[in-house]
Design a protein around this motif. Sequence first.
Motif, PDB file in Angstrom:
ATOM      1  N   ILE A 330       0.834  -1.210   0.000  1.00  0.00           N
ATOM      2  CA  ILE A 330       0.000   0.000   0.000  1.00  0.00           C
ATOM      3  C   ILE A 330       0.864   1.253   0.000  1.00  0.00           C
ATOM      4  N   SER A 331       1.943   1.247   0.792  1.00  0.00           N
ATOM      5  CA  SER A 331       2.800   2.433   0.858  1.00  0.00           C
ATOM      6  C   SER A 331       3.472   2.720  -0.480  1.00  0.00           C
ATOM      7  N   ILE A 338      -3.302   8.392  -2.434  1.00  0.00           N
ATOM      8  CA  ILE A 338      -4.038   8.852  -1.257  1.00  0.00           C
ATOM      9  C   ILE A 338      -3.759  10.332  -1.006  1.00  0.00           C
ATOM     10  N   ALA A 339      -2.500  10.730  -1.184  1.00  0.00           N
ATOM     11  CA  ALA A 339      -2.142  12.146  -1.012  1.00  0.00           C
ATOM     12  C   ALA A 339      -2.881  13.019  -2.027  1.00  0.00           C
ATOM     13  N   ARG A 340      -2.980  12.544  -3.261  1.00  0.00           N
ATOM     14  CA  ARG A 340      -3.722  13.298  -4.277  1.00  0.00           C
ATOM     15  C   ARG A 340      -5.195  13.404  -3.912  1.00  0.00           C
ATOM     16  N   ALA A 341      -5.760  12.294  -3.452  1.00  0.00           N
ATOM     17  CA  ALA A 341      -7.180  12.295  -3.076  1.00  0.00           C
ATOM     18  C   ALA A 341      -7.432  13.229  -1.893  1.00  0.00           C
ATOM     19  N   LEU A 342      -6.530  13.231  -0.906  1.00  0.00           N
ATOM     20  CA  LEU A 342      -6.690  14.120   0.243  1.00  0.00           C
ATOM     21  C   LEU A 342      -6.586  15.586  -0.175  1.00  0.00           C
ATOM     22  N   SER A 343      -5.648  15.872  -1.063  1.00  0.00           N
ATOM     23  CA  SER A 343      -5.496  17.248  -1.545  1.00  0.00           C
ATOM     24  C   SER A 343      -6.739  17.692  -2.306  1.00  0.00           C
ATOM     25  N   GLY A 344      -7.241  16.814  -3.169  1.00  0.00           N
ATOM     26  CA  GLY A 344      -8.472  17.129  -3.886  1.00  0.00           C
ATOM     27  C   GLY A 344      -9.655  17.264  -2.954  1.00  0.00           C
TER      28      GLY A 344
END
Length: 370
Positions: A330-331, A338-344
């Motif tokens: 996963i990492s 996940i970072a992109r999704a959180l930013s979006g």
Amino acid sequence: MSIKQWVKRPFNIFIILFCLIFLGLFIFTLMNDQFYRTPIGQITHVEPHKSETTTDEHHNKDIKHQDTLTVKILNGQFKGKSTNVDNKYVASQADSEAFSKGNKVLLHVDHKLKDAYITEKKRDSLVVVVTGIFLLTLLCVGRKIGLQSILSLIINTAIVILAIYIHEISPQINLFALMTAGVVLSTIITLLLVTGVQWRTFITILSTLLGTFVSIGITHLVIQLTGGSGLKFETMSFLTLPPKEIFLSSVLIGSLGAVMDVAITISSGMYEILRRTPDISMTRWALAGRNIGQDIMGTMTNILLFSYLSGALPMILVYLKNANTVTYTISMNWSLEIARALSGGIGIVLTIPITIVLMQLWFKMRGVKQ
């Protein structure tokens, strides 16, 4: 409604012409071999030789096949001639491909026909069919709005490709700066095409850009403060560009659509509420906009998350099949997604109050009654 009345409508005539054009394109792709510089062949016979079951060190089982394909050349200097091509593939088709009789394939031929090998299937007919169904669905459901959406889709794709092309020929120009200019231009063109030239369009444009760039700014600040700890930039190590620049550019493009959707939904909803109840108080009107935002916030965030995570699913299965731990898998594969999704997601959430405030400011400046 009779068929005669249906056909008389101008837009329905346009849909019929659209269908005829794509039908013509489909027929053309079936017979366009002469227009390819790459040699094209058609498989006329498949002769299986042997199959064997294999098991690797991680106990993954697969079946290896070996066939001899008879391929007839359809264009170029070897047109009309046939040759035999050996094809080895595994049943999972992880790193190879199976071919069957009747398939058209792209070939690589150096000097002698006997040394030819297959590079991939000829798929232009399939691309035309899928594209045609997608565009026809947009036209039938969305009518004129669907046509405007198609135009904006073409323009937006061209803008992104142009930004990448400019960076390719002039590497000294920052890619993120090019994407920023492209996003601004894309937002303006898309919203003008979809909603037309009206006051709420300009509010939507402004709220979309503010929501997107504020979320990008927060993301950049967090990366600066943490040094990018936890983000697996090494998964982009094959690039010769700064990974943070590529990451921020991808976040910018990926979150734009979701942010734009939220902004246009809230502004359109608030406009319709005001149009139907012009005497509504400003507080109640803002509360209605907030309720609209709350209804779509969760679904849009999930859509963004699933869109990013789905792309990495094949690699996750490959990692797990090769005895990697779940946390490592996963990492390595979902860290950036996940970072992109959180930013979006930050952009989606921030766009709600930004749009509501801009709508209120606009009506305070011009008066509630329009």
